[in-house]
Design a protein around this motif. Structure first.
Motif, PDB file in Angstrom:
ATOM      1  N   GLY A  83       0.783  -1.228   0.000  1.00  0.00           N
ATOM      2  CA  GLY A  83       0.000   0.000   0.000  1.00  0.00           C
ATOM      3  C   GLY A  83       0.808   1.268   0.000  1.00  0.00           C
ATOM      4  N   GLY A  84       2.124   1.158  -0.110  1.00  0.00           N
ATOM      5  CA  GLY A  84       2.967   2.340  -0.140  1.00  0.00           C
ATOM      6  C   GLY A  84       3.375   2.701  -1.546  1.00  0.00           C
ATOM      7  N   VAL A  85       4.492   3.404  -1.663  1.00  0.00           N
ATOM      8  CA  VAL A  85       4.972   3.880  -2.956  1.00  0.00           C
ATOM      9  C   VAL A  85       6.486   3.720  -3.018  1.00  0.00           C
ATOM     10  N   ASN A  86       6.968   3.226  -4.155  1.00  0.00           N
ATOM     11  CA  ASN A  86       8.398   3.230  -4.462  1.00  0.00           C
ATOM     12  C   ASN A  86       8.570   4.038  -5.737  1.00  0.00           C
ATOM     13  N   ARG A  87       8.820   5.326  -5.556  1.00  0.00           N
ATOM     14  CA  ARG A  87       8.931   6.256  -6.694  1.00  0.00           C
ATOM     15  C   ARG A  87      10.165   7.119  -6.448  1.00  0.00           C
ATOM     16  N   GLN A  88      11.312   6.471  -6.513  1.00  0.00           N
ATOM     17  CA  GLN A  88      12.554   7.157  -6.177  1.00  0.00           C
ATOM     18  C   GLN A  88      12.942   8.157  -7.270  1.00  0.00           C
ATOM     19  N   ALA A  89      13.752   9.100  -6.881  1.00  0.00           N
ATOM     20  CA  ALA A  89      14.075  10.226  -7.757  1.00  0.00           C
ATOM     21  C   ALA A  89      14.704   9.783  -9.062  1.00  0.00           C
ATOM     22  N   LEU A  90      14.216  10.378 -10.164  1.00  0.00           N
ATOM     23  CA  LEU A  90      14.781  10.218 -11.504  1.00  0.00           C
ATOM     24  C   LEU A  90      14.653   8.795 -12.038  1.00  0.00           C
ATOM     25  N   THR A  91      13.725   8.025 -11.503  1.00  0.00           N
ATOM     26  CA  THR A  91      13.400   6.707 -12.049  1.00  0.00           C
ATOM     27  C   THR A  91      12.279   6.842 -13.076  1.00  0.00           C
ATOM     28  N   ALA A  92      11.953   5.734 -13.725  1.00  0.00           N
ATOM     29  CA  ALA A  92      10.835   5.728 -14.676  1.00  0.00           C
ATOM     30  C   ALA A  92       9.536   6.117 -13.985  1.00  0.00           C
ATOM     31  N   GLU A  93       9.374   5.680 -12.734  1.00  0.00           N
ATOM     32  CA  GLU A  93       8.150   6.016 -11.995  1.00  0.00           C
ATOM     33  C   GLU A  93       8.083   7.514 -11.692  1.00  0.00           C
ATOM     34  N   ASP A  94       9.206   8.084 -11.338  1.00  0.00           N
ATOM     35  CA  ASP A  94       9.259   9.522 -11.090  1.00  0.00           C
ATOM     36  C   ASP A  94       8.905  10.288 -12.363  1.00  0.00           C
ATOM     37  N   ARG A  95       9.424   9.831 -13.489  1.00  0.00           N
ATOM     38  CA  ARG A  95       9.114  10.490 -14.768  1.00  0.00           C
ATOM     39  C   ARG A  95       7.625  10.376 -15.092  1.00  0.00           C
ATOM     40  N   GLU A  96       7.044   9.226 -14.775  1.00  0.00           N
ATOM     41  CA  GLU A  96       5.613   9.043 -15.039  1.00  0.00           C
ATOM     42  C   GLU A  96       4.784  10.015 -14.209  1.00  0.00           C
ATOM     43  N   ALA A  97       5.164  10.210 -12.944  1.00  0.00           N
ATOM     44  CA  ALA A  97       4.436  11.152 -12.091  1.00  0.00           C
ATOM     45  C   ALA A  97       4.589  12.580 -12.593  1.00  0.00           C
ATOM     46  N   ARG A  98       5.786  12.949 -13.013  1.00  0.00           N
ATOM     47  CA  ARG A  98       6.027  14.273 -13.567  1.00  0.00           C
ATOM     48  C   ARG A  98       5.199  14.497 -14.825  1.00  0.00           C
ATOM     49  N   ALA A  99       5.139  13.469 -15.668  1.00  0.00           N
ATOM     50  CA  ALA A  99       4.373  13.582 -16.917  1.00  0.00           C
ATOM     51  C   ALA A  99       2.893  13.759 -16.640  1.00  0.00           C
ATOM     52  N   LEU A 100       2.380  13.054 -15.621  1.00  0.00           N
ATOM     53  CA  LEU A 100       0.968  13.188 -15.278  1.00  0.00           C
ATOM     54  C   LEU A 100       0.661  14.592 -14.768  1.00  0.00           C
ATOM     55  N   LEU A 101       1.531  15.122 -13.907  1.00  0.00           N
ATOM     56  CA  LEU A 101       1.303  16.476 -13.410  1.00  0.00           C
ATOM     57  C   LEU A 101       1.353  17.482 -14.559  1.00  0.00           C
ATOM     58  N   ALA A 102       2.297  17.311 -15.470  1.00  0.00           N
ATOM     59  CA  ALA A 102       2.402  18.222 -16.611  1.00  0.00           C
ATOM     60  C   ALA A 102       1.163  18.148 -17.493  1.00  0.00           C
ATOM     61  N   ARG A 103       0.652  16.933 -17.708  1.00  0.00           N
ATOM     62  CA  ARG A 103      -0.549  16.777 -18.547  1.00  0.00           C
ATOM     63  C   ARG A 103      -1.753  17.450 -17.894  1.00  0.00           C
ATOM     64  N   LEU A 104      -1.928  17.238 -16.580  1.00  0.00           N
ATOM     65  CA  LEU A 104      -3.038  17.876 -15.869  1.00  0.00           C
ATOM     66  C   LEU A 104      -2.930  19.399 -15.963  1.00  0.00           C
ATOM     67  N   ALA A 105      -1.713  19.899 -15.866  1.00  0.00           N
ATOM     68  CA  ALA A 105      -1.496  21.344 -15.933  1.00  0.00           C
ATOM     69  C   ALA A 105      -1.852  21.892 -17.310  1.00  0.00           C
ATOM     70  N   ARG A 106      -1.396  21.215 -18.356  1.00  0.00           N
ATOM     71  CA  ARG A 106      -1.670  21.685 -19.711  1.00  0.00           C
ATOM     72  C   ARG A 106      -3.155  21.597 -20.032  1.00  0.00           C
ATOM     73  N   ASP A 107      -3.832  20.595 -19.474  1.00  0.00           N
ATOM     74  CA  ASP A 107      -5.274  20.465 -19.683  1.00  0.00           C
ATOM     75  C   ASP A 107      -6.034  21.665 -19.122  1.00  0.00           C
ATOM     76  N   ARG A 108      -5.467  22.296 -18.080  1.00  0.00           N
ATOM     77  CA  ARG A 108      -6.102  23.471 -17.489  1.00  0.00           C
ATOM     78  C   ARG A 108      -5.596  24.779 -18.088  1.00  0.00           C
ATOM     79  N   GLY A 109      -4.683  24.687 -19.043  1.00  0.00           N
ATOM     80  CA  GLY A 109      -4.175  25.890 -19.677  1.00  0.00           C
ATOM     81  C   GLY A 109      -3.031  26.556 -18.943  1.00  0.00           C
ATOM     82  N   PHE A 110      -2.432  25.855 -17.987  1.00  0.00           N
ATOM     83  CA  PHE A 110      -1.295  26.410 -17.262  1.00  0.00           C
ATOM     84  C   PHE A 110      -0.005  26.168 -18.045  1.00  0.00           C
TER      85      PHE A 110
END
Length: 415
Positions: free
Chosen positions: A28-55
């Motif tokens: 139930g936890g998270v293993n999303r260490q810095a600069l891993t593929a998982e970290d990149r996926e989280a960054r990409a999701l935040l960027a997509r959500l931001a662009r969807d709102r016009g930010f």
């Protein structure tokens, strides 16, 4: 002010759940260490959500990720809110992510209400706050404020052997839609929401902690050297046992440092013997000492105490000792103006709070060097953090985000 924009609680909780699936562990936890593929996926999701709102979306050369909502006066430096998205190897779903996603919810709530702010507001996700894969932690915020030279990290290898330079480059390339900007820029201030990572708010049934500062941290590496010998044939009179010196020293330190000062912290998290054979007196013992205190002078005294106690114990056992400082993080006090802003915002929302020192260091510690900075704590179950069982009650997460919104508007509408 609170009538103009409100946190959408369900949206925030859904976002927390969605990001918790990126690097999710079986417990139930998270293993999303810095600069891993998982970290990149989280960054990409935040960027997509931001662009969807016009930010607008930016990243700098340290892969710090920024989401910008423009203010009325483009010439003003932006006000930053955020935290980090990376985690410990067996981390929780709220450490870092709660602050980053609450900050993004603040931006969305302001956009939903069409509130105009004087200055721009930028959500930031700092790179490698945790330091679990690449050390030291808080690389992104340290580089941003000029507290460290990123070129010094060029040859670093992670706990998995990965190259920091290569992983950083791959992370930047993975988000081509983000406009590149230099590391560091003028900002008008910074606010960070975080779970407490301790039990006091929950035990006292107080929903909000307003952080007045971050205690200093100092790490020492202690090496006690003796003489290796046979475990069965070496009599007591002929032993120069570094483990004896170590245990005597630690017993005295544990009995004196924290019991004698409620604000002091002393932790030995690592202890190794060499050569490490079951039937040999060790040649040397190496252990870590983590010292923490809000007062820098007191931290100096604690380090001197460790040195004196270890030296005395080593001499009595026929050993020698060498102590090396490996990390030194000065304490920081947040400015009264930011503390008052948070207090006033909490009173407007009728939220009980208490003022408190942060026992852990956060990115806010470094931002405080260049701009007015503040932190908000919310309770976590049983005080657990850096643990897969880490949990923040939904109502506490929403309340913390609402306070972050109220304080952000107070600053950015009156600039």
């Amino acid at each position: 002010m609170s009538a103009e924009a409100r946190i959408h609680g369900r949206r925030l909780l859904d976002r927390l759940n969605a990001f918790a699936q990126i690097g999710a562990t079986a417990a139930g936890g998270v293993n999303r260490q810095a600069l891993t593929a998982e970290d990149r996926e989280a960054r990409a999701l935040l960027a997509r959500l931001a662009r969807d709102r016009g930010f607008a979306v930016f990243q700098d050369d340290m892969a710090n990720l920024f989401v910008r909502r423009q203010g009325r006066r483009a010439e003003l430096p932006p006000f930053l809110i955020g935290s980090h998205l990376d985690s410990q190897p067996t981390g929780g779903r709220f450490d870092g992510a709660l602050g980053t996603l609450s900050a993004f919810e603040v931006l969305e709530a302001i956009e939903d209400a069409a509130v105009e702010t004087e200055s721009a507001i930028e959500v930031v996700a700092w790179t490698n706050e945790e330091g679990s894969r690449f050390s030291p932690g808080a690389m992104g915020s340290m580089a941003f404020v000029g507290a460290a030279d990123p070129s010094a990290w060029r040859d670093l290898r992670g706990s998995d052997g990965a190259s920091l330079s290569e992983e950083l480059a791959a992370t930047l390339v993975a988000l081509p839609e983000a406009e590149q900007r230099p590391v560091g820029m003028p900002i008008s201030g910074y606010l960070e929401l975080h779970l407490e990572q301790g039990p006091s708010l929950e035990k006292e049934r107080i929903p909000i902690g307003i952080v007045t500062g971050v205690q200093g941290t100092r790490w020492l590496e202690v090496t006690v050297r003796g003489q290796a010998g046979h475990a069965g044939t070496t009599e007591l009179a002929y032993r120069r046992d570094p483990m004896v010196a170590t245990t005597v020293a630690l017993e005295k330190l544990f009995a004196a440092v924290m019991p004698g000062d409620a604000a002091a912290r002393l932790t030995v998290g690592r202890l190794c013997t060499f050569p490490g054979s079951i039937n040999a007196i060790p040649e040397q013992v190496v252990f870590s000492v983590d010292l923490r205190h809000p007062d820098s002078d007191r931290l100096d005294e604690m380090e001197e105490q460790v040195s004196a106690v270890c030296a005395k114990a080593a001499t009595a056992s026929g050993c020698t000792v060498d102590i090396r400082r490996t990390f030194d993080m000065p304490s920081a006090e947040f400015p009264a103006t930011m503390i008052v802003t948070l207090e006033d915002a909490a009173r407007r929302l009728s939220i009980p709070f208490k003022k408190m020192i942060s026992g852990a260091f956060h990115d806010a510690l470094f931002l405080a060097r260049v701009a007015p900075t503040g932190m908000i704590f919310v309770p976590c179950r049983d005080g657990l953090s850096h643990n897969e069982a880490e949990f923040v009650e939904p109502e506490d997460a929403i309340l913390g985000a609402q306070l972050l919104l109220e304080a952000t508007l107070a600053v950015t509408q009156s600039t």
